[in-house]
Design a protein around this motif. Structure first.
Motif, PDB file in Angstrom:
ATOM      1  N   ILE A 207       0.817  -1.215   0.000  1.00 46.82           N
ATOM      2  CA  ILE A 207       0.000   0.000   0.000  1.00 46.82           C
ATOM      3  C   ILE A 207       0.850   1.264   0.000  1.00 46.82           C
ATOM      4  CG2 ILE A 207      -2.003  -1.074   1.072  1.00 46.82           C
ATOM      5  CD1 ILE A 207      -1.201   0.197   3.719  1.00 46.82           C
ATOM      6  N   GLY A 208       2.170   1.074  -0.116  1.00 51.95           N
ATOM      7  CA  GLY A 208       3.042   2.223  -0.302  1.00 51.95           C
ATOM      8  C   GLY A 208       3.673   2.788   0.953  1.00 51.95           C
ATOM      9  N   VAL A 209       3.601   2.095   2.061  1.00 40.21           N
ATOM     10  CA  VAL A 209       4.241   2.576   3.282  1.00 40.21           C
ATOM     11  C   VAL A 209       5.747   2.314   3.171  1.00 40.21           C
ATOM     12  CG1 VAL A 209       4.322   2.333   5.795  1.00 40.21           C
ATOM     13  CG2 VAL A 209       2.150   2.086   4.591  1.00 40.21           C
ATOM     14  N   ALA A 210       6.546   3.270   3.608  1.00 33.38           N
ATOM     15  CA  ALA A 210       8.007   3.143   3.529  1.00 33.38           C
ATOM     16  C   ALA A 210       8.482   1.963   4.364  1.00 33.38           C
ATOM     17  CB  ALA A 210       8.663   4.422   4.020  1.00 33.38           C
ATOM     18  N   PHE A 211       9.560   1.313   3.904  1.00 36.51           N
ATOM     19  CA  PHE A 211      10.056   0.112   4.578  1.00 36.51           C
ATOM     20  C   PHE A 211      10.467   0.394   6.013  1.00 36.51           C
ATOM     21  CE2 PHE A 211      13.394  -2.920   5.702  1.00 36.51           C
ATOM     22  CZ  PHE A 211      12.666  -4.093   5.584  1.00 36.51           C
ATOM     23  N   ALA A 212      11.147   1.515   6.240  1.00 31.33           N
ATOM     24  CA  ALA A 212      11.582   1.855   7.608  1.00 31.33           C
ATOM     25  C   ALA A 212      10.370   2.009   8.523  1.00 31.33           C
ATOM     26  CB  ALA A 212      12.420   3.125   7.604  1.00 31.33           C
ATOM     27  N   ALA A 213       9.332   2.645   8.017  1.00 31.24           N
ATOM     28  CA  ALA A 213       8.115   2.833   8.821  1.00 31.24           C
ATOM     29  C   ALA A 213       7.446   1.496   9.106  1.00 31.24           C
ATOM     30  CB  ALA A 213       7.148   3.764   8.101  1.00 31.24           C
ATOM     31  N   THR A 214       7.406   0.603   8.120  1.00 31.02           N
ATOM     32  CA  THR A 214       6.774  -0.703   8.360  1.00 31.02           C
ATOM     33  C   THR A 214       7.586  -1.516   9.360  1.00 31.02           C
ATOM     34  OG1 THR A 214       7.901  -1.900   6.565  1.00 31.02           O
ATOM     35  CG2 THR A 214       5.845  -0.780   6.019  1.00 31.02           C
ATOM     36  N   SER A 215       8.904  -1.415   9.294  1.00 29.94           N
ATOM     37  CA  SER A 215       9.746  -2.165  10.227  1.00 29.94           C
ATOM     38  C   SER A 215       9.497  -1.718  11.658  1.00 29.94           C
ATOM     39  CB  SER A 215      11.218  -1.987   9.876  1.00 29.94           C
ATOM     40  OG  SER A 215      11.488  -2.527   8.609  1.00 29.94           O
ATOM     41  N   ILE A 216       9.466  -0.417  11.868  1.00 30.72           N
ATOM     42  CA  ILE A 216       9.236   0.110  13.213  1.00 30.72           C
ATOM     43  C   ILE A 216       7.832  -0.252  13.688  1.00 30.72           C
ATOM     44  CG2 ILE A 216       8.981   2.240  14.552  1.00 30.72           C
ATOM     45  CD1 ILE A 216      11.262   3.382  12.785  1.00 30.72           C
ATOM     46  N   LEU A 217       6.854  -0.102  12.825  1.00 30.73           N
ATOM     47  CA  LEU A 217       5.477  -0.424  13.181  1.00 30.73           C
ATOM     48  C   LEU A 217       5.330  -1.896  13.553  1.00 30.73           C
ATOM     49  CD1 LEU A 217       2.479   0.389  13.383  1.00 30.73           C
ATOM     50  CD2 LEU A 217       2.280  -0.188  10.956  1.00 30.73           C
TER      51      LEU A 217
END
Length: 133
Positions: free
Chosen positions: A76-86
C-alpha cells in the motif's frame, strides 16, 4: 483519417508482481511455523506445561504473520523503515500483552517463538533466492 504506422514486433517485458516473489517463502514459513507450533503444543501438553506450549505456539504464529504484514504494508506504499518500526512495536506489544495473560515467565517463550519464525522466514527466503539463480 491518416493511416497508422505499423507497430513493430518487439518483446515487451512483463512486470513482475512485487508480492508474488516473497509469497512462496511466506507460505512455506506459515506452514512450517504452524507445524512447529502444533508439535510444541503436543510436547508441552505431554510434559504437563500446556501454557508454555501455548506461549511458544503463539510466538510462532505471530512471527509467521509478520512477513505477511510486511508485504501488505509495502503493497500500500508505506516506507520500509516505517513498516519495520510499526511491526516491531506491534510484536513487542503483543509479547508484553502475552506476559499479562500467560504469566511473565512465559513471555520469553512468545519472544522465542517470534525469533524462531524469523529464522524460518530467513531460511525460506534464502532458499528462494538460491533457487532463482
Amino acid at each position: 483519417m491518416a493511416p497508422q504506422a505499423p507497430v513493430p514486433d518487439i518483446a515487451v517485458a512483463v512486470p513482475l508482481d512485487v508480492a508474488a516473489a516473497p509469497r512462496h517463502a511466506l507460505n512455506v514459513t506459515a506452514a512450517t511455523c504452524t507445524g512447529i507450533a502444533l508439535v510444541a503444543l503436543v510436547v508441552a501438553g505431554a510434559l504437563g506445561l500446556p501454557l508454555s506450549g501455548v506461549a511458544l505456539a503463539l510466538g510462532l504464529i505471530l512471527g509467521a504473520g509478520n512477513g505477511f504484514l510486511a508485504v501488505r504494508l509495502l503493497g500500500i506504499g508505506v516506507a520500509f523503515a516505517a513498516t519495520s518500526i510499526l511491526r516491531l512495536v506491534i510484536l513487542t506489544m503483543l509479547a508484553i500483552l502475552s506476559g499479562f495473560v500467560l504469566g511473565w515467565e512465559r513471555a520469553i517463550l512468545v519472544a522465542a517463538g517470534i525469533a524462531v519464525a524469523q529464522l524460518v522466514l530467513s531460511a525460506a527466503s534464502l532458499r528462494e533466492v538460491l533457487r532463482a539463480r
